[in-house]
Design an enzyme around this catalytic site. Structure first.
Site, PDB file in Angstrom:
ATOM      1  N   GLY A 174       8.271  -1.750  -7.762  1.00 33.77           N
ATOM      2  CA  GLY A 174       8.300  -2.113  -6.401  1.00 33.77           C
ATOM      3  C   GLY A 174       9.901  -2.093  -5.801  1.00 33.77           C
ATOM      4  O   GLY A 174      10.022  -2.416  -4.661  1.00 33.77           O
TER       5      GLY A 174
ATOM      6  N   SER B  67       8.481   1.486 -10.408  1.00 34.91           N
ATOM      7  CA  SER B  67       7.577   1.533 -11.099  1.00 34.91           C
ATOM      8  C   SER B  67       7.132   2.756 -11.996  1.00 34.91           C
ATOM      9  O   SER B  67       6.501   2.853 -12.921  1.00 34.91           O
ATOM     10  CB  SER B  67       6.225   1.451 -10.300  1.00 34.91           C
ATOM     11  OG  SER B  67       6.174   2.392  -9.188  1.00 34.91           O
TER      12      SER B  67
ATOM     13  N   HIS C 254       1.389   6.667  -9.189  1.00 35.02           N
ATOM     14  CA  HIS C 254       1.661   6.010 -10.773  1.00 35.02           C
ATOM     15  C   HIS C 254       0.618   6.905 -11.628  1.00 35.02           C
ATOM     16  O   HIS C 254      -0.493   6.903 -11.532  1.00 35.02           O
ATOM     17  CB  HIS C 254       0.978   4.465 -10.627  1.00 35.02           C
ATOM     18  CG  HIS C 254       1.785   3.673  -9.549  1.00 35.02           C
ATOM     19  ND1 HIS C 254       1.405   3.247  -8.617  1.00 35.02           N
ATOM     20  CD2 HIS C 254       3.020   3.387  -9.673  1.00 35.02           C
ATOM     21  CE1 HIS C 254       2.294   2.769  -7.776  1.00 35.02           C
ATOM     22  NE2 HIS C 254       3.464   2.693  -8.603  1.00 35.02           N
TER      23      HIS C 254
ATOM     24  N   ASN D 121      10.645   3.821  -3.014  1.00 34.79           N
ATOM     25  CA  ASN D 121      10.384   2.502  -2.129  1.00 34.79           C
ATOM     26  C   ASN D 121      11.569   2.228  -1.258  1.00 34.79           C
ATOM     27  O   ASN D 121      12.077   1.116  -0.646  1.00 34.79           O
ATOM     28  CB  ASN D 121      10.451   1.080  -3.045  1.00 34.79           C
ATOM     29  CG  ASN D 121       9.265   1.263  -4.178  1.00 34.79           C
ATOM     30  OD1 ASN D 121       7.975   1.337  -3.613  1.00 34.79           O
ATOM     31  ND2 ASN D 121       9.590   1.162  -5.409  1.00 34.79           N
TER      32      ASN D 121
ATOM     33  N   ASP E 235      -3.971   6.198  -7.665  1.00 33.96           N
ATOM     34  CA  ASP E 235      -3.216   6.873  -6.544  1.00 33.96           C
ATOM     35  C   ASP E 235      -2.434   7.710  -6.627  1.00 33.96           C
ATOM     36  O   ASP E 235      -2.368   8.369  -7.771  1.00 33.96           O
ATOM     37  CB  ASP E 235      -2.568   5.305  -5.958  1.00 33.96           C
ATOM     38  CG  ASP E 235      -1.466   4.903  -7.005  1.00 33.96           C
ATOM     39  OD1 ASP E 235      -0.832   5.814  -7.751  1.00 33.96           O
ATOM     40  OD2 ASP E 235      -1.253   3.654  -7.115  1.00 33.96           O
TER      41      ASP E 235
END
Ligand SMILES: *[C@@H]1O[C@H](CO)[C@@H](O)[C@H](O)[C@H]1NC(C)=O
Ligand SMILES: *[C@@H]1O[C@H](CO)[C@@H](O)[C@H](O)[C@H]1NC(C)=O
Ligand SMILES: *[C@@H]1O[C@H](CO)[C@@H](O)[C@H](O)[C@H]1NC(C)=O
Length: 254
Positions: free
Chosen positions: A61, A26, A214, A93, A211
């Site tokens: 993700g 992402s 991102h 991830n 967050d």
């Protein structure tokens, strides 16, 4: 009448492949952390610094493992030809524990260790992060592509109040994986961290609207520019396609 066109015909018949394919998560993907979240991935801004097209295959993700299992590396391998470049950047991830398998966690280790797991009812042999990257990169290089492996972007290094950036193991693994397969390496994490340090807490906090992972479109643009600085300071063939001079891009070579 005489025509002297054969030389032109020969020249136009040899199509030059020079697309840059992006494989990542992402932090690199279109729409970043999700459509409508006000975030975007740095891969969407790379094209503004290059003379060649960018095909952004990054997707939110994903880890090196799930990008592999879903056939996403294979799609790129099947597509690339001589003259194309692939930039591979994972790490956000890839951590976690296989004891509660989310389908993304890699097997611990730096080499050919394997782990057994059942994900979505299917038995799966899980490889290490370096193994996934190196397998993909070797197959791309075998197709004639240039491969750049880059270290993952930092989470907001100002989130604790003062600036803190410590590269995690995926930075080491990505550097070592590039060396193992003869790919170029860009320490994107460090170039981005250096830029975030120079810009200061207020500016950088605003790059992270939801967050610590991102970025806003403005943040993604800075992250893309940090990558380009690393490209210009390194030796990847793609640096010849950068539109900007090294001096015009903020930051220092590391
Ligand atoms: C796995 O083993 C093969 C064969 O020895 C080797 O070429 C490759 O580099 C190893 N992969 C990793 C990630 O260590
Ligand atoms: C990464 O490599 C550096 C240099 O070898 C080492 O000092 C550091 O501890 C390593 N970091 C991690 C998280 O493994
Ligand atoms: C390079 O210049 C273009 C404008 O021509 C700009 O959009 C882009 O952000 C610049 N890239 C860097 C890395 O500074």
């Amino acid at each position: 009448m005489k025509f002297s066109t054969p030389a032109v015909l020969v020249a136009t018949a040899s199509v030059v492949h020079a697309t840059v394919f992006l494989a990542g998560d992402s932090t690199m993907a279109r729409n970043g952390g999700g459509a409508g979240t006000g975030t975007d991935g740095w891969g969407q801004f790379l094209q503004f610094s290059l003379n060649v097209p960018v095909n952004n295959q990054a997707i939110g993700g994903r880890s090196a493992r799930s990008f592999t299992r879903e056939g996403r590396f294979q799609t790129i391998i099947n597509t690339v030809t001589s003259g194309d470049t692939v930039i591979i950047e994972f790490g956000h991830n890839d951590g976690g524990s296989l004891s509660t398998d989310n389908g993304r966690t890699d097997c611990p280790g730096a080499g050919n260790e394997t782990c057994q797991t059942v994900f979505n009812g299917v038995q799966e042999t899980v490889l290490t992060y370096p193994a996934y990257l190196q397998n993909a990169a070797r197959a791309m290089i075998a197709k004639g592509a240039q491969v750049i492996i880059s270290s993952p972007t930092p989470n907001n290094p100002w989130e604790g109040g003062s600036f803190v950036y410590t590269p995690n193991r995926f930075t080491n693994y990505s550097r070592a994986s590039a060396a193992a397969v003869g790919a170029a390496f860009v320490d994107h994490g460090q170039y981005t961290a250096n830029r975030f340090q120079a810009l200061g807490k207020g500016t950088v906090d605003a790059f992270f609207p939801n967050d610590h992972t991102h970025t806003s479109p403005a943040g993604a643009n800075v992250v893309a520019q940090a990558f380009v600085k690393g490209l210009l300071c390194g030796n990847a063939p793609l640096k010849a396609q950068v539109r900007n001079s090294t001096a015009s891009v903020p930051g220092s070579c590391i």
